[in-house]
Design a protein around this motif. Structure first.
Motif, short mmCIF file in Angstrom:
data_model
loop_
_atom_site.label_atom_id
_atom_site.label_comp_id
_atom_site.label_asym_id
_atom_site.label_seq_id
_atom_site.Cartn_x
_atom_site.Cartn_y
_atom_site.Cartn_z
N SER A 26 -7.94 6.66 72.56
CA SER A 26 -6.48 6.63 72.68
C SER A 26 -6.16 8.62 73.42
O SER A 26 -8.12 9.75 72.98
CB SER A 26 -5.62 6.88 72.08
OG SER A 26 -4.69 7.52 71.51
N GLU A 28 -4.49 10.57 72.91
CA GLU A 28 -3.66 11.06 71.58
C GLU A 28 -4.04 11.14 69.90
O GLU A 28 -4.02 10.31 68.98
CB GLU A 28 -2.16 10.51 71.14
CG GLU A 28 -0.74 10.33 72.01
CD GLU A 28 0.24 9.50 71.52
OE1 GLU A 28 1.07 9.99 71.39
OE2 GLU A 28 -0.23 8.34 71.33
N GLN A 29 -5.19 12.04 70.08
CA GLN A 29 -5.72 12.06 68.99
C GLN A 29 -5.50 12.03 67.06
O GLN A 29 -5.83 11.60 66.54
CB GLN A 29 -6.90 14.00 69.00
CG GLN A 29 -7.48 13.38 69.96
CD GLN A 29 -8.50 14.83 70.58
OE1 GLN A 29 -8.46 15.80 69.52
NE2 GLN A 29 -9.40 14.75 70.68
N ARG A 31 -1.83 11.04 66.61
CA ARG A 31 -2.05 10.04 66.23
C ARG A 31 -2.80 8.90 66.13
O ARG A 31 -2.87 7.77 65.07
CB ARG A 31 -0.88 9.36 67.38
CG ARG A 31 -0.37 8.40 67.50
CD ARG A 31 1.21 7.31 68.73
NE ARG A 31 1.21 6.42 68.40
CZ ARG A 31 0.80 5.71 69.24
NH1 ARG A 31 -0.56 5.92 70.36
NH2 ARG A 31 1.69 4.46 69.05
N ASP A 130 -11.12 9.93 73.86
CA ASP A 130 -10.64 10.02 75.41
C ASP A 130 -10.98 9.14 76.04
O ASP A 130 -10.56 9.04 76.96
CB ASP A 130 -9.35 10.47 75.37
CG ASP A 130 -9.81 12.37 75.74
OD1 ASP A 130 -11.41 11.69 75.86
OD2 ASP A 130 -8.72 12.74 76.50
N LEU A 148 0.34 4.14 74.98
CA LEU A 148 0.84 5.20 74.32
C LEU A 148 2.00 4.37 73.51
O LEU A 148 2.05 2.93 73.54
CB LEU A 148 1.33 5.72 75.49
CG LEU A 148 0.35 6.60 76.16
CD1 LEU A 148 1.00 6.83 77.62
CD2 LEU A 148 0.07 8.48 75.56
N PRO A 189 3.01 10.65 75.83
CA PRO A 189 2.31 10.91 74.77
C PRO A 189 3.28 11.15 73.19
O PRO A 189 4.65 11.41 73.76
CB PRO A 189 1.38 11.84 73.90
CG PRO A 189 1.14 12.07 75.73
CD PRO A 189 2.53 11.86 76.25
N GLU A 190 3.21 10.22 72.12
CA GLU A 190 4.39 11.29 71.10
C GLU A 190 4.39 12.35 71.43
O GLU A 190 5.81 12.58 70.64
CB GLU A 190 3.92 10.47 69.56
CG GLU A 190 4.64 10.74 68.91
CD GLU A 190 3.98 10.31 67.38
OE1 GLU A 190 3.78 10.66 66.40
OE2 GLU A 190 3.63 8.98 67.17
N GLY A 191 3.57 13.43 70.97
CA GLY A 191 3.76 14.72 71.00
C GLY A 191 4.56 15.57 71.29
O GLY A 191 5.38 16.40 71.51
N THR A 192 4.13 14.85 73.52
CA THR A 192 5.60 15.15 73.73
C THR A 192 6.74 15.20 74.11
O THR A 192 7.20 15.92 73.73
CB THR A 192 4.60 14.73 75.76
OG1 THR A 192 3.19 15.00 75.91
CG2 THR A 192 5.42 15.71 76.56
#
Length: 521
Positions: A26, A28-29, A31, A130, A148, A189-192
């Motif tokens: 992933s 997204e570390q 997540r 990743d 994602l 990504p969720e963070g973005t």
């Protein structure tokens, strides 16, 4: 089932099976680590030890975040893991992006030895990364791919974020707005996505129009890739003249494009193929659709896709189409598609492979990417591209008839001359513009606008405008055989983009079923 739920289910089963090495792939570390922690927090694993190593925090207890040792180095964490695997059963150690484990190197072999030690005592090594793992590591265990967030997951992220800020700032979004926002943010990504929402909140309120602004944030996140470029839309791009049938059809497709299709077997619209006479607005139609639907417009340049090496063109096209899926919902414009996918004289087979790859994507993609492809020489296109079910519809854009020319003349006269044309002048211009495409009318009135700019509005007499039109020679006069051949093909094989001809069968003159798309102020 969402990708997160499916990945969590696989991870949970691998941990239960005590697979010695589990790769979680992933970008997204945070997540991915949350997913591992959720699996570790299952009540049936309450007595089992879990540790996690990151470069910033060193080795810690996964559940309580308490430090496990003072040494924060990777070597120290691996020594600790080896000690635990050798002295107790069913221990799990999670490493977050520890080293480059994509090929056969010292770090990869060290992890492989650690996995074998864990296997001897029912332990597990979990690697969050990743990048792909070395094949020697992959053979020792199993992998989980955490993609994602999909639209459903993104909706939950948005709703939770807005719930936390209710009462802090005014929020005008309804549940439907939140679902539309989720569609816009799919592919990042969720963070973005959280950062984007925080930016909206930071301005003091979350308004209805902010849903459309999400496309701008997303575009900045992806930047530009070879072969795929963002097209900036102007305020006048959503103003259309003619093309009545096409516009009615697009109105129905717009409702499906923005609808919530969950729980149905329906898929988002694929797109439309526009063929016809050059200069009649096929290319501009992509801008009109994107502007009216308030979606970002991307242009796929098939010329930039072509590479000099074997497989390079196919790889670039795959990357461009994958990016289109990630930036969805959007309009994807492919101008003069026959130049990239014709391939009739291609002895290398590249064009045939590109056609197959494009058609597979067009058939299988479930993302909200509406393709607007245009072609001036549809006869050179492969037949499989024209088959029903590829594009949603095939429309023919013909030369404008008298009614359309009247509308086009009025639009461009107001745009360039900045005056309302006299009715008598318009009547004369309609006659003089027989056989003109929309681009021919625009060029003539642009010249009239230049005259006004240089000499003032009072200097533009009707005779000057009539003279400009009389000295304009459209393609239908300079190359009538080519234009008539195109029109003959379109009458029999495609749906007219404009209103039906008043006198069908009255010959092949300009009054027979002409269609046009233009844009005005």
């Amino acid at each position: 089932m969402s990708n997160y739920a499916e990945s969590l289910k696989d991870l949970d089963s691998y941990i239960s099976a005590r697979v010695p090495i589990i790769g979680v792939h992933s970008i997204e570390q945070i997540r991915a680590l949350r997913m591992v922690k959720q699996a570790a927090s299952s009540p049936r694993r309450a007595s089992l030890p879990f540790w996690v190593y990151t470069r910033a925090t060193g080795l810690r207890d996964l559940r309580t975040n308490a430090p496990a040792q003072e040494d924060r180095s990777l070597t120290g964490a691996m020594d600790f893991a080896a000690q635990q695997f050798g002295s107790r059963a069913q221990a799990t150690v999670v490493f977050v992006d520890p080293e480059d484990l994509s090929d056969d190197n010292t770090a990869s072999r060290h992890v492989a030895e650690l996995a074998r030690l864990a296997d001897a005592n029912s332990g597990s090594v979990v690697i969050i990364t990743d990048t792909p793992l070395w094949s020697g590591l992959e053979r020792l265990g199993m992998s989980v791919a955490l993609d994602l967030p999909d639209a459903g997951e993104m909706y939950e992220v948005i709703v939770e974020f807005l719930r936390d800020h209710h009462g802090v700032v005014p929020i005008a979004w309804t549940d439907q707005d939140a679902r539309r926002a989720a569609e816009f943010l799919v592919g990042i990504p969720e963070g973005t996505a959280i950062n984007v929402m925080a930016t909206l909140v930071a301005k003091g309120s979350v308004e209805k129009d902010d849903v459309e602004r999400l496309a701008e944030f997303k575009d900045k996140h992806f930047g530009s890739l070879a072969g795929l470029e963002r097209v900036k839309l102007l305020p006048a791009d959503n103003q259309v003249g003619g093309l009545t049938s096409l516009r009615d059809w697009l109105g129905r497709k717009r409702q499906i494009m923005s609808a919530d299709l969950r729980g149905t077997e329906l898929r988002p619209p694929r797109g439309v193929l526009l063929v016809g006479v050059p200069g009649c607005g096929k290319s501009l139609s992509a801008k009109a659709i994107a502007a009216e639907w308030r979606l970002p417009l991307y242009r796929l340049d098939l010329g930039a896709i072509m590479g000099a090496y074997v497989g390079q063109s196919e790889g670039r096209l795959r990357e461009a189409l994958d990016t289109a899926d990630r930036v969805a919902p959007c309009v994807l414009w492919i101008d003069e598609i026959e130049k990239g996918l014709a391939g009739q004289n291609d002895s290398t087979g590249v064009s045939r492979r590109l056609v197959g790859q494009f058609l597979f994507w067009l058939q299988e993609s479930r993302h909200r990417v509406f393709v607007v492809a245009t072609s001036n020489d549809v006869r050179s296109l492969p037949p499989e591209l024209l088959r029903k079910g590829r594009f949603d519809e095939l429309f023919f854009v013909d030369l404008p008839d008298a009614g359309d020319r009247q509308e086009i003349i009025g639009m461009y006269y107001r745009r360039y001359v900045r005056q309302e044309p006299a009715a008598e002048l318009v009547d004369k211009l309609i006659g003089l513009s027989e056989g003109f495409a929309g681009s021919d009318i625009e060029a003539a009135l642009h010249e009239a606008g230049e005259f006004v700019f240089l000499h003032g509005p009072e200097s533009l007499r009707p005779e000057i405008v009539l003279d400009i039109f009389a000295n304009t020679y459209p393609l239908s006069r300079t190359n009538p055989e080519q234009i008539e051949e195109i029109r003959a093909w379109g009458r029999d094989r495609a749906i007219p983009a404009g209103r039906p001809a008043v006198t069908p069968g009255a010959g092949t003159g300009p009054s027979h079923g002409r269609r046009v798309m233009v844009f005005g102020d």
